[in-house]
Design an enzyme around this catalytic site. Structure first.
Site, PDB file in Angstrom:
ATOM      1  N   GLU A  82       0.829  -1.265  -0.015  1.00 19.97           N
ATOM      2  CA  GLU A  82       0.069   0.067   0.139  1.00 19.97           C
ATOM      3  C   GLU A  82       0.820   1.356   0.094  1.00 19.97           C
ATOM      4  O   GLU A  82       2.087   1.256   0.515  1.00 19.97           O
ATOM      5  CB  GLU A  82      -0.967  -0.124   1.161  1.00 19.97           C
TER       6      GLU A  82
ATOM      7  N   LYS B  10      -9.413   2.957  -2.058  1.00 21.65           N
ATOM      8  CA  LYS B  10      -9.720   2.469  -0.806  1.00 21.65           C
ATOM      9  C   LYS B  10     -11.016   2.995  -0.046  1.00 21.65           C
ATOM     10  O   LYS B  10     -11.100   4.258  -0.029  1.00 21.65           O
ATOM     11  CB  LYS B  10      -8.503   2.597   0.142  1.00 21.65           C
TER      12      LYS B  10
ATOM     13  N   CYS C   4      -5.715  -2.693   2.977  1.00 19.66           N
ATOM     14  CA  CYS C   4      -5.234  -2.682   4.462  1.00 19.66           C
ATOM     15  C   CYS C   4      -6.462  -2.827   5.399  1.00 19.66           C
ATOM     16  O   CYS C   4      -7.027  -3.672   5.583  1.00 19.66           O
ATOM     17  CB  CYS C   4      -4.327  -1.513   4.754  1.00 19.66           C
TER      18      CYS C   4
HETATM   19  N1  LIG Z   1      -2.909   1.165   6.451  1.00 19.09           N
HETATM   20  C1  LIG Z   1      -4.071   0.628   7.127  1.00 19.09           C
HETATM   21  O1  LIG Z   1      -5.221   0.754   6.522  1.00 19.09           O
HETATM   22  C2  LIG Z   1      -3.605   0.365   8.626  1.00 19.09           C
HETATM   23  C3  LIG Z   1      -4.610  -0.439   9.061  1.00 19.09           C
HETATM   24  C4  LIG Z   1      -4.580  -0.761  10.738  1.00 19.09           C
HETATM   25  O2  LIG Z   1      -3.724  -0.220  11.167  1.00 19.09           O
HETATM   26  C5  LIG Z   1      -5.577  -1.431  11.142  1.00 19.09           C
HETATM   27  O3  LIG Z   1      -6.702  -1.930  10.771  1.00 19.09           O
HETATM   28  O4  LIG Z   1      -5.354  -1.829  12.523  1.00 19.09           O
END
Ligand SMILES: NC(=O)CCC(=O)C(=O)O
Length: 263
Positions: A42, A111, A146
């Site tokens: 990402e 996203k 993510c």
């Molecule tokens: N980059 C992200 O979306 C991190 C997600 C996260 O830190 C979490 O769901 O815990």
């Protein structure tokens, strides 16, 4: 299908350096292992320098699309292109692009779920496209980004559209690495899909990223995993007959009663 996953230490606030890293890594992997498909993490262009994106975000993919398209075509590989900070008309999005071996852009996704723990809602716009799927070499696949992993509805929507492989591109912190791992097992088991993830390593603004990218088969068995917190390559081959096999033996999709779920 043979995969190579780049568990990348993203250089914060330096898109050019990251493009150079990715180009060199892909060319090395193609020479050594000849993968069919590669997966990037990402926000690989700028990292989580969200307060500095004005000068760092790509503009409607104008740098990223030709960069990844050329790499896919020249190296004869499919690219699940991670995601980038991407300036569009009405704001900055966290956008994923997917390319086939001919260098054709076959999918893009913004996203949907912005992560508050990393201040995404403060700087980014959330995407609104439904959990669409794409095809690579005749196989239906999906990609999520993510924090999306925490929302089973999205992956279920992708699975109900026929996806057999779900890719997760991520910068997931070490502080919550157990959630990262257990949620991936859950998504693979409940949807009887391959789950293939590319997490970053390294750190940004005091947050360390967990690494431990994973390949999990539709029965929930670990096929491959990356090192904790270290830049590395994860190589694995997937056997898509395992999807049909588990869905025959444990026919959850036939057992669903959506009319009783209040959907
Ligand atoms: N980059 C992200 O979306 C991190 C997600 C996260 O830190 C979490 O769901 O815990």
């Amino acid at each position: 299908m043979k995969y190579a996953i780049y568990q990348m230490d993203v250089v914060v606030a330096d898109p050019e350096a990251n493009r150079e890293k990715i180009k060199n890594w892909i060319e090395r992997e193609v020479d050594d292992d000849k993968p069919d498909t590669v997966v990037l993490p990402e926000m690989w262009n700028a990292g989580y320098a969200l307060d500095r994106l004005d000068g760092l975000a790509d503009n409607n993919g104008e740098n990223t699309i030709p960069f990844l398209s050329d790499l896919a075509k020249k190296n004869n590989i499919n690219i699940i292109g991670g995601s980038i900070a991407n300036q569009k008309e009405n704001g900055i999005y966290n956008t994923s692009y997917v390319f086939n071996r001919e260098g054709k852009l076959v999918h893009h996704y913004d996203k949907m779920h912005l992560v508050p723990m990393l201040d995404e809602p403060k700087y980014l716009n959330g995407g609104e496209a439904k959990g669409a799927i794409f095809e690579l070499e005749g196989v239906k696949m999906g990609v999520i980004i993510c924090y999306d992993l925490r929302f089973p509805e999205l992956m279920r929507a992708i699975a109900l559209q026929g996806a057999e492989v779900l890719h997760i591109v991520a910068q997931w912190p070490t502080a919550r690495k157990d959630h990262w791992k257990f949620l991936q097992y859950a998504r693979a088991i409940e949807n009887q899909c391959y789950v293939i993830s590319a997490n970053s390593s390294g750190s940004c603004n005091g947050t360390d990223f967990a690494g431990e990218s994973m390949v999990i088969n539709p029965s929930g068995e670990l096929v491959a995993s990356g090192l904790p917190e270290q830049e590395s390559t994860i190589s694995a081959s997937i056997d898509l007959t395992k999807v049909a096999e588990i869905r025959k033996n444990i026919p959850v999709f036939d057992s669903r009663v959506p009319h009783l779920y209040g959907e």
